[in-house]
Design a protein around this motif. Structure first.
Motif: not given
Length: 282
Positions: A24-28, A33-37, A187-188
């Protein structure tokens, strides 16, 4: 006592689950548009998260048992059961969360002998961290009294304190990057991109943060007697972030574009010319 514990084991579902938060953290984060790599490189079984009514710090990370402790306000309805919706978090709290996630990532890189499990990016971060801990974050100047920036003392840090200085210095910067980008993009993150005007605003904010000491790292002395004198020791500017650190974190960890990286490293390169050099380890 912890209010609720998570063990990030289930990677098969993206629905919020208080026991298995990682999907859920990664999906959100992806949606926002937050970094997840770098987060996707962490074994989902690795981190356990607790929510507590913290009083001293807003969050804590404990590498000895790979546990992240977050303030209750970061939980859904402040009930301690699941992570709050990232879209509803303040910019400060998103930055706080990413500060702790950077700790988790570095902990993961060092926790076990991964062999071929680490990606090329992970290996690059690990090598850079080892190089910096060998000297730049080991033989340091500190500010015994933070308000007196010109008053410094030389310290040769223990392994534990060196690790913490590197961790906190990098994590402070990562948190600042997330907070500042959210502020500038309003936030965009998914619909805006870096423009010359935004980069100019970013550069001024970064310059102000560097000169004010906002991005300096710190450690909690592992010597009990010194801890009675000062709970935290802040490092002096000579042993703060280097342009190489900034480039690594913005490029390899956070995936920011070259134009932002160049503007940011230029700030640190210019600042280095105005301060005393780091102590030599030779």
């Amino acid at each position: 006592m912890p209010i609720q514990a998570w063990s990030a084991e289930d990677t098969t579902s993206s629905r919020p689950n208080p026991r298995h938060p990682w999907p859920a953290l990664l999906q959100q984060a992806d949606t926002q548009g937050l970094p997840t790599g770098f987060l996707k490189h962490i074994d989902p079984k690795f981190v356990t998260v607790h929510f507590e009514d913290l009083r001293t710090y807003a969050a804590e990370y404990h590498p000895h048992d790979h546990t992240m402790i977050l303030n209750l306000r970061l939980s859904f309805n402040e009930a301690g059961g699941a992570l709050a919706d990232l879209a509803r978090m303040t910019h400060h709290d998103v930055a706080l969360l990413y500060h702790e996630l950077l700790h988790a990532y570095l902990d993961y890189l060092y926790a076990t002998d991964h062999g071929q499990a680490l990606t090329a990016e992970d290996q690059k971060v690990l090598e850079a961290a080892n190089n910096q801990m060998a000297c730049h974050y080991r033989f340091v100047r500190i500010n015994p009294i933070r308000q007196l920036k010109g008053a410094t003392e030389l310290r040769f840090l223990s392994d534990q304190d060196t690790w913490e200085v590197m961790n906190e210095t990098w994590a402070v910067f990562v948190g600042w990057v997330l907070w500042t980008k959210l502020e500038l993009f309003q936030d965009h993150l998914t619909t805006k991109s870096w423009t010359p005007a935004l980069i100019e605003q970013w550069t001024q904010r970064l310059r102000d943060a560097v000169h004010s000491g906002e991005l300096l790292g710190y450690y909690e002395p592992d010597d009990p007697e010194e801890r009675q004198i000062a709970r935290k020791r802040f490092i002096a500017p000579s042993n703060g972030l280097t342009p190489q650190d900034v480039e690594l974190l913005l490029t390899t960890v956070l995936g920011e574009p070259p134009e932002l990286v160049q503007a940011s490293t230029a700030v640190f390169e210019q600042y280095q010319t105005t301060m005393e050099p780091a102590p030599s380890c030779d």
